[in-house]
Design a protein around this motif. Structure first.
Motif, PDB file in Angstrom:
ATOM      1  N   UNK A  81       0.825  -1.212   0.000  1.00 58.55           N
ATOM      2  CA  UNK A  81       0.000   0.000   0.000  1.00 58.55           C
ATOM      3  C   UNK A  81       0.858   1.260   0.000  1.00 58.55           C
ATOM      4  N   UNK A  82       1.837   1.357   0.923  1.00 60.37           N
ATOM      5  CA  UNK A  82       2.598   2.592   0.995  1.00 60.37           C
ATOM      6  C   UNK A  82       3.612   2.731  -0.131  1.00 60.37           C
ATOM      7  N   UNK A  83       3.962   1.618  -0.764  1.00 58.11           N
ATOM      8  CA  UNK A  83       4.896   1.691  -1.886  1.00 58.11           C
ATOM      9  C   UNK A  83       4.210   2.037  -3.208  1.00 58.11           C
ATOM     10  N   UNK A  84       2.916   1.888  -3.274  1.00 57.51           N
ATOM     11  CA  UNK A  84       2.203   2.112  -4.531  1.00 57.51           C
ATOM     12  C   UNK A  84       1.216   3.276  -4.506  1.00 57.51           C
ATOM     13  N   UNK A  86      -0.164   7.123  -2.389  1.00 65.56           N
ATOM     14  CA  UNK A  86       0.073   8.193  -1.440  1.00 65.56           C
ATOM     15  C   UNK A  86      -0.776   7.918  -0.209  1.00 65.56           C
ATOM     16  N   UNK A  87      -0.142   7.867   0.950  1.00 65.92           N
ATOM     17  CA  UNK A  87      -0.847   7.474   2.167  1.00 65.92           C
ATOM     18  C   UNK A  87      -1.122   8.663   3.072  1.00 65.92           C
ATOM     19  N   UNK A  92       7.250   7.112   5.478  1.00 72.09           N
ATOM     20  CA  UNK A  92       8.182   6.865   6.581  1.00 72.09           C
ATOM     21  C   UNK A  92       7.480   6.245   7.778  1.00 72.09           C
ATOM     22  N   UNK A  93       6.348   6.804   8.168  1.00 69.95           N
ATOM     23  CA  UNK A  93       5.584   6.254   9.288  1.00 69.95           C
ATOM     24  C   UNK A  93       5.084   4.850   8.966  1.00 69.95           C
ATOM     25  N   UNK A  94       4.538   4.684   7.768  1.00 68.40           N
ATOM     26  CA  UNK A  94       4.002   3.380   7.386  1.00 68.40           C
ATOM     27  C   UNK A  94       5.076   2.302   7.311  1.00 68.40           C
TER      28      UNK A  94
END
Length: 297
Positions: A81-84, A86-87, A92-94
């Motif tokens: 999710x965080x690699x693909x 925008x969270x 960094x947190x994820x």
């Protein structure tokens, strides 16, 4: 030669007197207590770091399933999710949260972890320090120093309170781990010993009273997600401390309060799986599915 310290106040006094960081004081304490050389002590902590890194890698890359089948794969899912995308909370947190979850999933699948300070809270410290090390380009030596800082905080909590969920609830497990991680992170980022303890104090305050209610009595759920929250708690508290924000209640008093609160938590909410989430209709059904019995002992 530094001998020992019993609380945060003692620790800060030693840091000022010797003009040393917390991690340096902790290493000298270990030399005195164990009778081992600095090289031996450092080698042991380097070994811990290796195990932590391996657990994170395994949990993030492999299809992990716990022994009961109740948890597994969420760390890898969050990473995707965080690699693909925008969270909301940022990559960094994820990354820290996913790494913390990864270690807990490895633990639940009977893999090798470092109980820091317990198996049920073992993801927070490596998730935070190792992820921060990657993001800020710290070498492993700095991360090892952070682990010694964290160890000093964990030692103080163990000596003056507890890190056992059965005695103090989850506040004592994930709370202690988050406090350790926050302190380690603060010193890794160049913060002072005082700031490190303010960060540790704030993490505990943030989850004071958190119960321990493992579903079906297993260190799986909600433990994995609470390690995720613990990692986020450590990051936030470390940032506040580095910004110059102080805990109104001193670290030692926060630890004392945590212990007293833990003693006040009902037995049903201290790792017995007799209350909280474990006692919900779904929690009971999961118990029956895992153990083939409706009766929780």
């Amino acid at each position: 030669m530094i001998k020992d310290f019993v609380n945060g106040s003692d620790l800060l006094s030693l840091c000022h007197k010797e003009e040393k960081k917390i991690w340096e004081v902790m290493i000298e304490r270990e030399i005195y207590i164990s009778g081992k050389s600095k090289d031996e002590i450092m080698e042991y902590m380097w070994g811990n770091l290796k195990i932590m890194k391996n657990a994170i890698e395994k949990g993030l890359q492999e299809d992990i399933k716990s022994v009961s089948g109740l948890v597994g794969g969420d760390a890898k899912r969050l990473r995707t999710y965080y690699e693909t995308k925008k969270t909301l909370s940022g990559e960094q947190m994820n990354k820290a949260v996913a790494s913390a979850m990864a270690v807990l999933e490895v633990n639940a699948s009977m893999g090798q972890i470092v109980a820091a300070p317990t198996a049920g809270s073992s993801g927070i410290l490596p998730g935070v320090l190792i992820s921060a090390g990657q993001d800020f380009g710290f070498d492993d030596e700095v991360i090892v120093q952070g682990l010694f800082t964290a160890a000093a905080v964990g030692y103080i909590i163990t000596r003056n309170a507890t890190v056992a969920g059965a005695e103090g609830g989850c506040q004592a497990e994930t709370g202690a781990a988050a406090a350790m991680a926050a302190a380690g992170l603060v010193e890794m980022m160049g913060g002072t010993p005082e700031q490190a303890l303010h960060g540790a104090a704030m993490t505990i305050k943030n989850i004071l009273g958190l119960v321990c209610d493992p579903i079906a009595g297993l260190v799986e759920a909600p433990c994995v997600k609470r390690n995720a929250i613990g990692a986020a708690n450590a990051y936030i508290s470390a940032d506040m401390a580095l910004a110059g924000i102080q805990s109104i209640i001193p670290f030692d008093e926060v630890v004392d309060a945590m212990y007293k609160v833990g003693q006040s938590i009902p037995c049903s909410l201290r790792e017995t799986a007799l209350g909280g989430l474990a006692a919900t209709p779904t929690g009971k059904k999961i118990y029956e599915k895992v153990f083939g019995s409706k009766e929780q002992k």
